[in-house]
Write an enzyme that holds these catalytic residues in place. Structure first.
Site, PDB file in Angstrom:
ATOM      1  N   LYS A   1      24.091  13.527 -10.524  1.00  0.00           N
ATOM      2  CA  LYS A   1      23.384  13.893  -9.289  1.00  0.00           C
ATOM      3  C   LYS A   1      24.039  13.193  -8.096  1.00  0.00           C
ATOM      4  O   LYS A   1      24.872  12.304  -8.248  1.00  0.00           O
ATOM      5  CB  LYS A   1      21.915  13.485  -9.398  1.00  0.00           C
ATOM      6  CG  LYS A   1      21.682  11.988  -9.563  1.00  0.00           C
ATOM      7  CD  LYS A   1      20.213  11.663  -9.730  1.00  0.00           C
ATOM      8  CE  LYS A   1      20.014  10.153  -9.916  1.00  0.00           C
ATOM      9  NZ  LYS A   1      18.590   9.788 -10.036  1.00  0.00           N
TER      10      LYS A   1
ATOM     11  N   TYR B   1      31.275  -6.555  18.655  1.00  0.00           N
ATOM     12  CA  TYR B   1      30.027  -6.588  19.401  1.00  0.00           C
ATOM     13  C   TYR B   1      29.241  -7.872  19.130  1.00  0.00           C
ATOM     14  O   TYR B   1      29.170  -8.358  18.000  1.00  0.00           O
ATOM     15  CB  TYR B   1      29.144  -5.400  19.008  1.00  0.00           C
ATOM     16  CG  TYR B   1      29.652  -4.061  19.488  1.00  0.00           C
ATOM     17  CD1 TYR B   1      29.651  -3.734  20.843  1.00  0.00           C
ATOM     18  CD2 TYR B   1      30.111  -3.112  18.578  1.00  0.00           C
ATOM     19  CE1 TYR B   1      30.108  -2.503  21.283  1.00  0.00           C
ATOM     20  CE2 TYR B   1      30.560  -1.870  19.005  1.00  0.00           C
ATOM     21  CZ  TYR B   1      30.564  -1.576  20.357  1.00  0.00           C
ATOM     22  OH  TYR B   1      31.003  -0.351  20.781  1.00  0.00           O
TER      23      TYR B   1
END
Length: 343
Positions: free
Chosen positions: A34, A239
């Site tokens: 899956k 950042y």
């Protein structure tokens, strides 16, 4: 040179399936593919798993199952998730088997009854399951909540509840074991085991390496140093200035970021730069991250996963599981090239 390269080693996957078959004894191994084979590629991985002796495939949706049936005519394909409107007809047309999670059995298709023995997710109660007509049921299943944990007590409770129900359906295929239970609990194997994470060479056990259980990672993820820079003392990268150099420091910028699935929380994790372990520095950006460079230069290879760097290490840094790390890698031609190798 591509921004990053995801490599899938099908020979390693076959060896993992062989290892799981050895652990499973007489039980069949059903490979769980899956979510696009946990991010590895469902079709390629299903083909390799079947070639290594897996006898069935497990998916979450009818759409996933139908795509596999287009490629594989013979093997059992089990849809384990709840069915949406129109799914029964589509499953019937594709020759899929489905899971019933409540006492209303889907008409016309082979049904596996899922019993909630303690997971607290999809599945009917043991009492509801015992009231079902047995002629519609080809399989009885449950799911173990703690097979990867040290304390075996709750697994034993779940198995006892499961046996009580399964004994009422003679001839139905019994399956409850996941990867962890296949490797750890012989009495959980019954007629079939459903193995997902271990098929891909990832450890189902917290704090363990895949090699501890004879598994080999199937996926590697590589990039390169696109730019080299030298920071002076008190200069920063990224950042928020989360990394400020205390001394003259060489860094490399790698063109992979959280937009590719290399998560923002991976500051401080290690990658391999030109064969040497180096720390990720500062805040991971959407399209890049910075890394200690040492003596390496621009163009040096960087292994995000592979060359001794494990998905389990990144999962530990993130406070999550290896499943989430590999399922979160974005693989598309616009950003990441994917290649399949066989050994």
């Amino acid at each position: 040179m591509t921004r990053s390269l995801l490599t899938i080693d099908l020979a390693a996957l076959r060896r993992n399936v062989e290892r799981l078959r050895e652990a499973a004894g007489s039980a069949e191994v059903w490979a769980v593919v899956k979510a696009d084979g946990y991010g590895h590629g469902a079709l390629d991985c299903a083909r390799a798993a079947l070639a290594a002796g897996a006898r069935g495939l497990c998916v979450a949706t009818v759409g996933e199952g139908a795509a596999l049936r287009d490629a594989f005519r013979e093997p059992r394909i089990l849809v384990m998730g709840p069915l949406a409107h129109g799914d029964v007809e589509r499953a019937l047309g594709a020759g899929l088997e489905v899971v019933a999670v409540d006492p209303v059995l889907p008409p016309g298709v082979p049904v596996h009854v899922k019993v909630d023995t303690g997971m607290g997710r999809f599945g009917m109660s043991p009492e509801e399951a015992l009231a079902l007509p047995g002629d519609r049921v080809v399989g009885i299943m449950s799911h173990l909540a703690t097979a990867d944990e040290d304390d075996e007590g709750f697994v034993r409770e779940q198995l006892e509840r499961f046996r009580t129900v399964a004994d009422a359906f003679p001839g139905a295929v019994r399956h409850v074991a996941n990867s962890a239970a296949t490797l750890r609990f012989p009495d959980a194997r019954f007629e079939a085991v459903r193995c997902g994470i271990a098929v891909y060479g990832l450890s189902p056990f917290p704090g363990r390496r895949p090699s501890d259980d004879g598994l080999e990672p199937v996926l590697s993820w590589r990039s390169h140093v696109a730019v080299e820079k030298t920071l002076s003392a008190d200069e920063s990268t990224g950042y928020g200035r989360r990394f400020v150099a205390e001394r003259k420091t060489r860094i490399g910028l790698v063109p992979v970021g959280y937009g590719d699935g290399f998560r923002r929380g991976l500051t401080g994790t290690e990658v391999s730069v030109d064969g040497e372990r180096r720390r990720v520095l500062g805040t991971v950006s959407m399209d890049s991250f910075a890394v200690e460079l040492g003596d390496a230069r621009a163009g040096a290879p960087v292994a995000l996963i592979g060359d001794g760097i494990l998905a389990e290490e990144h999962a530990s840094r993130l406070g999550t599981i290896n499943y989430e790390v590999v399922c979160g890698i974005r693989c598309g031609p616009e950003r990441t090239k994917r290649r399949v190798v066989d050994g």
